[in-house]
Design a protein around this motif. Structure first.
Motif, PDB file in Angstrom:
ATOM      1  N   UNK A  74      66.130  33.956  39.984  1.00 40.76           N
ATOM      2  CA  UNK A  74      65.751  34.758  41.163  1.00 40.76           C
ATOM      3  C   UNK A  74      66.927  34.754  42.142  1.00 40.76           C
ATOM      4  N   UNK A  75      67.303  35.938  42.592  1.00 41.98           N
ATOM      5  CA  UNK A  75      68.425  36.066  43.514  1.00 41.98           C
ATOM      6  C   UNK A  75      67.935  36.073  44.959  1.00 41.98           C
ATOM      7  N   UNK A  76      68.614  35.259  45.800  1.00 37.58           N
ATOM      8  CA  UNK A  76      68.257  35.228  47.222  1.00 37.58           C
ATOM      9  C   UNK A  76      68.757  36.486  47.921  1.00 37.58           C
ATOM     10  N   UNK A  77      69.680  37.189  47.246  1.00 36.99           N
ATOM     11  CA  UNK A  77      70.358  38.328  47.859  1.00 36.99           C
ATOM     12  C   UNK A  77      69.743  39.666  47.477  1.00 36.99           C
ATOM     13  N   UNK A  78      68.565  39.623  46.865  1.00 40.85           N
ATOM     14  CA  UNK A  78      67.956  40.873  46.419  1.00 40.85           C
ATOM     15  C   UNK A  78      66.465  40.893  46.766  1.00 40.85           C
ATOM     16  N   UNK A  79      65.971  42.055  47.134  1.00 42.65           N
ATOM     17  CA  UNK A  79      64.548  42.189  47.439  1.00 42.65           C
ATOM     18  C   UNK A  79      64.119  41.198  48.510  1.00 42.65           C
ATOM     19  N   UNK A  80      63.067  40.450  48.233  1.00 36.05           N
ATOM     20  CA  UNK A  80      62.563  39.464  49.193  1.00 36.05           C
ATOM     21  C   UNK A  80      62.804  38.033  48.713  1.00 36.05           C
ATOM     22  N   UNK A  81      63.433  37.895  47.513  1.00 35.20           N
ATOM     23  CA  UNK A  81      63.621  36.563  46.933  1.00 35.20           C
ATOM     24  C   UNK A  81      62.352  36.046  46.279  1.00 35.20           C
ATOM     25  N   UNK A  82      61.305  36.860  46.290  1.00 30.31           N
ATOM     26  CA  UNK A  82      60.035  36.529  45.644  1.00 30.31           C
ATOM     27  C   UNK A  82      59.800  37.608  44.588  1.00 30.31           C
ATOM     28  N   UNK A  83      59.365  37.194  43.393  1.00 34.95           N
ATOM     29  CA  UNK A  83      59.220  38.145  42.280  1.00 34.95           C
ATOM     30  C   UNK A  83      57.847  37.982  41.640  1.00 34.95           C
ATOM     31  N   UNK A  84      57.112  39.059  41.503  1.00 41.12           N
ATOM     32  CA  UNK A  84      55.848  38.918  40.797  1.00 41.12           C
ATOM     33  C   UNK A  84      56.077  39.115  39.304  1.00 41.12           C
ATOM     34  N   UNK A  85      55.404  38.286  38.510  1.00 42.98           N
ATOM     35  CA  UNK A  85      55.694  38.212  37.082  1.00 42.98           C
ATOM     36  C   UNK A  85      54.720  39.037  36.259  1.00 42.98           C
ATOM     37  N   UNK A  86      55.292  39.941  35.451  1.00 39.84           N
ATOM     38  CA  UNK A  86      54.493  40.772  34.557  1.00 39.84           C
ATOM     39  C   UNK A  86      55.054  40.641  33.137  1.00 39.84           C
ATOM     40  N   UNK A  87      54.675  39.587  32.418  1.00 39.81           N
ATOM     41  CA  UNK A  87      55.287  39.304  31.117  1.00 39.81           C
ATOM     42  C   UNK A  87      55.004  40.366  30.041  1.00 39.81           C
ATOM     43  N   UNK A  88      53.996  41.189  30.232  1.00 34.05           N
ATOM     44  CA  UNK A  88      53.732  42.257  29.256  1.00 34.05           C
ATOM     45  C   UNK A  88      54.836  43.308  29.269  1.00 34.05           C
ATOM     46  N   UNK A  89      55.454  43.534  30.439  1.00 41.43           N
ATOM     47  CA  UNK A  89      56.398  44.642  30.584  1.00 41.43           C
ATOM     48  C   UNK A  89      57.766  44.261  31.116  1.00 41.43           C
ATOM     49  N   UNK A  90      57.973  43.021  31.476  1.00 41.99           N
ATOM     50  CA  UNK A  90      59.282  42.568  31.930  1.00 41.99           C
ATOM     51  C   UNK A  90      59.801  41.467  31.005  1.00 41.99           C
ATOM     52  N   UNK A  91      60.869  41.749  30.245  1.00 39.93           N
ATOM     53  CA  UNK A  91      61.417  40.741  29.332  1.00 39.93           C
ATOM     54  C   UNK A  91      61.828  39.452  30.030  1.00 39.93           C
ATOM     55  N   UNK A  92      62.414  39.554  31.229  1.00 36.92           N
ATOM     56  CA  UNK A  92      62.792  38.347  31.969  1.00 36.92           C
ATOM     57  C   UNK A  92      61.564  37.471  32.225  1.00 36.92           C
ATOM     58  N   UNK A  93      60.476  38.124  32.605  1.00 39.97           N
ATOM     59  CA  UNK A  93      59.257  37.376  32.930  1.00 39.97           C
ATOM     60  C   UNK A  93      58.652  36.752  31.678  1.00 39.97           C
ATOM     61  N   UNK A  94      58.660  37.497  30.580  1.00 38.98           N
ATOM     62  CA  UNK A  94      58.111  36.952  29.335  1.00 38.98           C
ATOM     63  C   UNK A  94      58.921  35.738  28.869  1.00 38.98           C
ATOM     64  N   UNK A  95      60.257  35.877  28.913  1.00 34.26           N
ATOM     65  CA  UNK A  95      61.115  34.753  28.508  1.00 34.26           C
ATOM     66  C   UNK A  95      60.865  33.539  29.401  1.00 34.26           C
ATOM     67  N   UNK A  96      60.658  33.789  30.685  1.00 37.22           N
ATOM     68  CA  UNK A  96      60.469  32.669  31.625  1.00 37.22           C
ATOM     69  C   UNK A  96      59.116  31.992  31.444  1.00 37.22           C
ATOM     70  N   UNK A  97      58.035  32.742  31.318  1.00 36.08           N
ATOM     71  CA  UNK A  97      56.737  32.071  31.150  1.00 36.08           C
ATOM     72  C   UNK A  97      56.665  31.326  29.816  1.00 36.08           C
TER      73      UNK A  97
END
Ligand code: ZZB
Length: 258
Positions: A124-147
């Motif tokens: 998670x980057x502190x320099x992008x968006x709000x620094x908070x990311x909601x996780x959707x592992x069905x459709x985001x590869x980063x989220x699936x790999x992380x969970x």
């Protein structure tokens, strides 16, 4: 970059976060984790909320009885965008380290899983968006790999395994799959969140296929193309007071895609 900022209401603080917040805000105030997303139409599939464990977050006053957990940078931007009751300089009630937020239970608007946990994600980057990311592992590869990683090494990450094992429900049908992120992670032989190069490729593929060829499988707009449903889901969330528009100043956009 115009994001949808989602309001995930705190239901129960993790012990260290509770300590950090105690006495700093009114007893009856509501606190929200506020992830920024480009994919409002996937919010049905949220399974957790990521923070960077070494990022310092603030509790910023949005109105008399509402506080946001975001980075200072995002708070400054929001204060200029008329998102906070008080314009100009954001008012901070407390600082909390990301790692102390882990385990907090929040309410995820629209999700099949009403309550999800706050979990760690190093990328998670502190320099992008709000620094908070909601996780959707069905459709985001980063989220699936992380969970997947979190469930595999729950002890190492200091979490309960079941926090990372919420059911992954198909949200969007594409020609190749109705669980595009897990499909791509397997296909590109991604073994962990450290496989940054393949994850970037998977993300780009998922964005393209999801947007241009995806059809909603669930929700009020089931059967409609993602392209058509995306703005409608966003509007619905905004009307319900569960989200708002948040823009990233042009010169500060830092994308993981570089
Ligand atoms: C939910 C979601 C569901 C997302 C999905 C993506 C996908 P990008 O990387 O330029 O495409 N994000 C937002 N803020 C941060 C941050 N500070 N650090 C790391 N990641 C962040 O940026 C947009 C996406 O990156 C956002 O949309 C968010 O994850 C994440 F199904 O929110 B998204 C194929 C992607 N699918």
């Amino acid at each position: 970059q115009e994001y949808t900022a989602l309001k995930l209401k705190v239901v129960e603080w993790a012990p260290k976060a509770a300590e950090a917040v105690k006495g700093k805000i009114p007893e009856d105030a509501k606190v929200y984790f506020v992830p920024a997303t480009l994919r409002a139409e996937t919010m049905y599939g949220q399974t957790c909320c990521f923070v960077g464990p070494s990022i310092t977050y603030g509790l910023y006053k949005a109105s008399e009885k509402e506080y946001f957990v975001i980075t200072e940078r995002a708070a400054r931007n929001m204060a200029y965008q008329g998102i906070f009751e008080k314009e100009g300089v954001p008012e901070k009630a407390a600082d909390v380290l990301g790692s102390d937020l882990i385990g907090t239970v929040v309410n995820a608007p629209l999700s099949f899983h009403k309550e999800v946990r706050v979990l760690p994600m190093e990328s998670v980057l502190a320099t992008k968006g709000t620094g908070v990311v909601t996780s959707v592992p069905s459709d985001s590869p980063d989220d699936y790999a992380m969970v997947t990683e979190l469930a595999k090494k729950a002890d190492f990450y200091g979490i309960k395994k079941e926090w990372a094992e919420l059911e992954i429900i198909p949200i969007i049908q594409t020609p190749t799959s109705d669980l595009l992120a897990p499909y791509l992670v397997k296909k590109l032989k991604i073994a962990s969140p450290k496989d940054a190069k393949q994850l970037l490729e998977a993300k780009e593929l998922a964005y393209k296929e999801g947007f241009y060829q995806g059809v909603m499988k669930v929700g009020e707009f089931a059967g409609e193309k993602v392209e058509a449903a995306k703005p409608k889901v966003r509007e619905q969330l905004i009307k319900a007071g569960e989200a708002f528009a948040y823009s990233e100043p042009e010169n500060k956009v830092v994308s993981r895609s570089g």
